[in-house]
Design a protein around this motif. Structure first.
Motif, PDB file in Angstrom:
ATOM      1  N   THR A   1       0.888  -1.163   0.000  1.00 20.58           N
ATOM      2  CA  THR A   1       0.000   0.000   0.000  1.00 20.58           C
ATOM      3  C   THR A   1       0.929   1.217   0.000  1.00 20.58           C
ATOM      4  OG1 THR A   1      -0.092  -0.328   2.411  1.00 20.58           O
ATOM      5  CG2 THR A   1      -2.055  -0.909   1.162  1.00 20.58           C
ATOM      6  N   PHE A   2       0.382   2.378  -0.363  1.00 23.92           N
ATOM      7  CA  PHE A   2       1.285   3.536  -0.425  1.00 23.92           C
ATOM      8  C   PHE A   2       1.941   3.768   0.932  1.00 23.92           C
ATOM      9  CE2 PHE A   2       2.385   7.989  -0.040  1.00 23.92           C
ATOM     10  CZ  PHE A   2       3.151   8.164  -1.180  1.00 23.92           C
ATOM     11  N   LEU A   3       1.096   3.745   1.981  1.00 18.10           N
ATOM     12  CA  LEU A   3       1.611   3.868   3.348  1.00 18.10           C
ATOM     13  C   LEU A   3       1.570   2.485   3.993  1.00 18.10           C
ATOM     14  CD1 LEU A   3      -0.618   6.884   4.450  1.00 18.10           C
ATOM     15  CD2 LEU A   3       1.824   7.017   3.918  1.00 18.10           C
ATOM     16  N   ALA A   4       2.639   2.103   4.638  1.00 13.03           N
ATOM     17  CA  ALA A   4       2.604   0.825   5.363  1.00 13.03           C
ATOM     18  C   ALA A   4       1.586   0.917   6.499  1.00 13.03           C
ATOM     19  CB  ALA A   4       3.989   0.502   5.921  1.00 13.03           C
ATOM     20  N   GLY A   5       1.456   2.117   7.085  1.00 12.35           N
ATOM     21  CA  GLY A   5       0.572   2.289   8.232  1.00 12.35           C
ATOM     22  C   GLY A   5      -0.895   2.108   7.893  1.00 12.35           C
ATOM     23  N   SER A   6      -1.274   2.444   6.663  1.00 13.63           N
ATOM     24  CA  SER A   6      -2.709   2.392   6.348  1.00 13.63           C
ATOM     25  C   SER A   6      -3.206   0.949   6.326  1.00 13.63           C
ATOM     26  CB  SER A   6      -3.003   3.097   5.028  1.00 13.63           C
ATOM     27  OG  SER A   6      -2.419   2.399   3.962  1.00 13.63           O
ATOM     28  N   ALA A   7      -2.331   0.000   6.022  1.00 12.99           N
ATOM     29  CA  ALA A   7      -2.745  -1.409   5.987  1.00 12.99           C
ATOM     30  C   ALA A   7      -3.064  -1.918   7.393  1.00 12.99           C
ATOM     31  CB  ALA A   7      -1.641  -2.256   5.360  1.00 12.99           C
ATOM     32  N   VAL A   8      -2.572  -1.213   8.409  1.00 10.82           N
ATOM     33  CA  VAL A   8      -2.851  -1.639   9.784  1.00 10.82           C
ATOM     34  C   VAL A   8      -3.652  -0.572  10.541  1.00 10.82           C
ATOM     35  CG1 VAL A   8      -1.009  -3.341  10.124  1.00 10.82           C
ATOM     36  CG2 VAL A   8      -0.475  -0.921  10.356  1.00 10.82           C
ATOM     37  N   GLY A   9      -4.367   0.230   9.761  1.00 10.08           N
ATOM     38  CA  GLY A   9      -5.324   1.171  10.359  1.00 10.08           C
ATOM     39  C   GLY A   9      -4.719   2.374  11.054  1.00 10.08           C
ATOM     40  N   LEU A  10      -3.457   2.675  10.767  1.00  7.31           N
ATOM     41  CA  LEU A  10      -2.808   3.801  11.459  1.00  7.31           C
ATOM     42  C   LEU A  10      -3.126   5.122  10.768  1.00  7.31           C
ATOM     43  CD1 LEU A  10      -0.759   4.791  13.600  1.00  7.31           C
ATOM     44  CD2 LEU A  10       1.055   4.325  11.945  1.00  7.31           C
ATOM     45  N   ARG A  11      -3.499   6.105  11.560  1.00  8.29           N
ATOM     46  CA  ARG A  11      -3.697   7.466  11.059  1.00  8.29           C
ATOM     47  C   ARG A  11      -2.763   8.384  11.799  1.00  8.29           C
ATOM     48  NH1 ARG A  11      -9.895   9.548  10.476  1.00  8.29           N
ATOM     49  NH2 ARG A  11     -10.605   7.897   9.107  1.00  8.29           N
ATOM     50  N   GLY A  12      -1.981   9.143  11.059  1.00  5.62           N
ATOM     51  CA  GLY A  12      -1.019  10.019  11.714  1.00  5.62           C
ATOM     52  C   GLY A  12      -1.473  11.463  11.723  1.00  5.62           C
ATOM     53  N   ASP A  13      -0.918  12.211  12.668  1.00  8.52           N
ATOM     54  CA  ASP A  13      -1.090  13.657  12.634  1.00  8.52           C
ATOM     55  C   ASP A  13      -0.070  14.247  11.677  1.00  8.52           C
ATOM     56  OD1 ASP A  13      -2.987  14.198  15.112  1.00  8.52           O
ATOM     57  OD2 ASP A  13      -1.568  12.627  15.652  1.00  8.52           O
ATOM     58  N   TYR A  14       1.048  13.541  11.569  1.00  6.19           N
ATOM     59  CA  TYR A  14       2.122  13.915  10.642  1.00  6.19           C
ATOM     60  C   TYR A  14       2.538  12.664   9.873  1.00  6.19           C
ATOM     61  CZ  TYR A  14       2.913  18.071  13.599  1.00  6.19           C
ATOM     62  OH  TYR A  14       2.783  19.244  14.289  1.00  6.19           O
ATOM     63  N   TYR A  15       2.954  12.875   8.635  1.00  3.86           N
ATOM     64  CA  TYR A  15       3.585  11.793   7.864  1.00  3.86           C
ATOM     65  C   TYR A  15       4.914  12.311   7.341  1.00  3.86           C
ATOM     66  CZ  TYR A  15      -0.700   9.061   7.895  1.00  3.86           C
ATOM     67  OH  TYR A  15      -1.771   8.312   8.294  1.00  3.86           O
ATOM     68  N   VAL A  16       5.884  11.422   7.296  1.00  2.00           N
ATOM     69  CA  VAL A  16       7.177  11.797   6.723  1.00  2.00           C
ATOM     70  C   VAL A  16       7.524  10.813   5.615  1.00  2.00           C
ATOM     71  CG1 VAL A  16       9.591  12.325   7.181  1.00  2.00           C
ATOM     72  CG2 VAL A  16       7.906  12.607   8.998  1.00  2.00           C
ATOM     73  N   LEU A  17       7.854  11.357   4.444  1.00  2.53           N
ATOM     74  CA  LEU A  17       8.245  10.539   3.296  1.00  2.53           C
ATOM     75  C   LEU A  17       9.581  11.043   2.772  1.00  2.53           C
ATOM     76  CD1 LEU A  17       4.800  10.629   1.486  1.00  2.53           C
ATOM     77  CD2 LEU A  17       5.848   8.542   2.424  1.00  2.53           C
ATOM     78  N   ALA A  18      10.397  10.141   2.271  1.00  3.51           N
ATOM     79  CA  ALA A  18      11.674  10.535   1.642  1.00  3.51           C
ATOM     80  C   ALA A  18      12.092   9.373   0.744  1.00  3.51           C
ATOM     81  CB  ALA A  18      12.718  10.850   2.706  1.00  3.51           C
ATOM     82  N   LYS A  19      13.368   9.039   0.751  1.00  2.41           N
ATOM     83  CA  LYS A  19      13.899   7.896  -0.015  1.00  2.41           C
ATOM     84  C   LYS A  19      13.253   7.770  -1.400  1.00  2.41           C
ATOM     85  CE  LYS A  19      15.374   5.171   3.994  1.00  2.41           C
ATOM     86  NZ  LYS A  19      16.770   4.842   4.008  1.00  2.41           N
TER      87      LYS A  19
END
Ligand code: F0G
Length: 537
Positions: free
Chosen positions: A340-358
């Motif tokens: 999934t685009f975010l690994a967290g979304s597959a486990v129901g995680l919602r962030g107040d902040y997201y950090v992307l790089a690499k």
């Protein structure tokens, strides 16, 4: 005095380390999942790259469309430096990211974007922003409390009396003694440093601030004095998080005026200023002390350890209750790597902040971004924070194309990451089953996989014993795989017996076969306790 060695100037010590482990090779070209090293005869030798720029090459090295775009941008003389001007391409990336976040998390946001050049820089931007928000909320609370004291002073002038609690705090004195006591108590509490939380095994970068969020004490401890140390809570243990948050809870004192002679005792802070007479009481307000909890949904550098949905659900509940923002570090796990685009979304995680790089930079550009939910966004941050190369047209347009490629065909690349990952995981699980004596575990999600070797500190081979005790067994294994099987694999730096496997979505069946063959040979050699062969070149 010995003459100064001038033979190596660019990190020469690192070079000697690489040499001792057989890893000092020069790569001259890269394409897909192949890096070409310079052979002894000057020619190119292909090496299957399972390191993938530590997760930066989800599209592989030099994806043809990304490389073609880069050439076009340079040919078109797209301005790389046009700071303090309009950046429609950055806006387009932020919009695209918002659409994806909305789709995956269900949160319509919007999230505002602040760009950066590296993962650590974006992590620090998120933490700085969180601290600005926390500090501003704390300052607003103190201002409200000052008003409540002024209101109480007026009420006392108009005949209000002090409650039992207020009289105790004033130590028998008058209203001014009470106001002074409130001020003293609040000053001491408000001067305590903010609390930053991170998980054991986590990795968030190595700059002055972010290294304090990185758990590995070897890289963190020497720099402890330079930044606020964070509190590490054991990953996977929600009660421990709740306990730390309870321990760090502080309140500020305020005053309330009630005409009923009954203390409201609540956090509301709302009293009617028109009331005269009545009772002045002491109320407590929760001080915003928690700057943020920073976590990776799949811990990468710490040994490829996915956090579970159950744990993350509890973390979110606890943090929401304590008003502690969650910074989801998807620098390594994001950009589709886990399916999934975010690994967290597959486990129901919602962030107040997201950090992307690499991989945001398509394996080519230095691009990073932090996204902050609008409910916490502080516009003034955009004037307080800056970075010369961040948000430049070149890197942002490459990021936009990378997102296009990931999102094409209804997310075919995400499905491919999941499918390729599953295939690798299944093959490695077979290796683990056949070599339980030397492989402890195989784990991961999508194209973020770890194979954990058994520690060899008690090996019958003195060489293996020595390597294991020096914490370099994984690196020696990497040297062996490079020379004997043309495979590039590295251990995760904070868990050095775990080999990290992070190829691109372009990895082929034949390359997966090659990886399995090499890893089986490594296991045979460890089973035979053949330390010499591990080091032979
Ligand atoms: N956050 C995570 C989850 C990372 O894995 C990394 C880097 C960073 C932040 C920092 O990013 O290097 O661009 O400043 N991880 C690399 C690794 C170094 O080995 O996993 P950076």
């Amino acid at each position: 005095m010995d003459p100064v060695d001038t033979t190596g100037l660019a990190e020469p010590f690192l070079r000697t380390q690489l040499e001792s482990l057989g890893l000092a090779v020069e790569y001259v070209r890269a394409e897909g999942d192949t890096l070409y090293r310079r052979g002894d005869d000057g020619g190119e030798l292909p090496v299957l790259d399972l390191v993938g720029g530590f997760g930066a090459t989800i599209l592989g090295h030099h994806h043809p469309e990304v490389t073609a775009l880069a050439k076009e941008l340079l040919a078109a003389q797209v301005p790389v430096h046009a700071q303090f001007s309009l950046h429609p391409y950055a806006e387009a990336v932020a919009r695209r990211l918002n659409d994806i976040l909305h789709r995956e998390t269900g949160d319509p946001g919007p999230y505002r974007a602040v760009f950066a050049n590296s993962g650590a820089e974006a992590v620090e931007a998120a933490v700085k922003h969180a601290e600005l928000d926390r500090g501003s909320k704390a300052a607003a609370l103190r201002a409200r409390i000052d008003e409540s004291v002024a209101r109480a002073r007026r009420a006392v002038r108009d005949g209000a009396r002090l409650s039992e609690t207020a009289r105790r705090l004033a130590e028998g004195g008058d209203f001014e003694a009470l106001a002074a006591a409130v001020g003293d108590a609040n000053r001491a509490r408000a001067e305590e440093p903010p609390v930053l939380l991170a998980l054991t095994g986590g990795f968030h970068g190595k700059l002055v601030g972010s290294v304090q969020l990185t758990h590995n004490p070897v890289v963190r401890e020497p720099f402890r004095a330079l930044a606020t140390p964070c509190r590490f809570v054991p990953a996977g243990d929600p009660e421990a998080l709740a306990a730390v948050i309870a321990e760090e809870r502080r309140t500020l004192l305020g005053l309330s005026v009630s005409d009923l002679g009954v203390s409201s005792g609540t956090d509301s802070g709302g009293t009617d200023p028109s009331v005269s007479g009545g009772v002045v009481d002491v109320v407590e307000h929760r001080l915003p002390r928690l700057c943020a909890l920073v976590l990776e949904p799949v811990q990468g550098e710490g040994g490829v350890r996915p956090l579970t949905a159950g744990y993350l659900r509890e973390v979110q509940r606890i943090c929401a209750e304590a008003d502690c923002p969650i910074v989801v570090d998807e620098v390594q796990s994001g950009m589709g790597r886990t399916g999934t685009f975010l690994a967290g979304s597959a486990v129901g995680l919602r962030g107040d902040y997201y950090v992307l790089a690499k991989s945001l930079g398509g394996g080519l550009a230095k691009a990073a971004v932090m996204l902050v939910h609008h409910s916490r966004h502080r516009p003034e941050f955009e004037l307080l924070h800056s970075s010369t190369y961040a948000k430049d047209a070149f890197s942002t347009l490459i990021a936009a194309r990378t997102l296009d490629l990931l999102e094409a065909d209804g997310g075919a690349l995400y499905r491919r990451a999941a499918e390729r990952g599953e295939r690798i995981l299944t093959r490695l699980a077979g290796v683990r089953d056949d070599f339980k004596d030397v492989v402890v575990d195989v784990r991961g999600r999508g194209l973020m996989i770890g194979l954990e070797l058994r520690d060899q500190a008690d090996s019958s081979s003195p060489v293996l014993r020595e390597l294991s005790r020096a914490d370099v067994l994984g690196y020696a294994a990497a040297g062996y795989l490079l020379h004997a099987h043309a495979l590039r694999v590295f251990p995760t730096a904070s868990a050095t017996t775990t080999l990290r496997i992070e190829p691109s979505v372009r990895i082929t069946d034949a390359q997966i076969d090659q990886a399995e063959t090499g890893l089986r040979a490594l296991c045979e050699l460890l089973r035979a306790q053949d330390g010499e062969r591990l080091l032979s070149r």
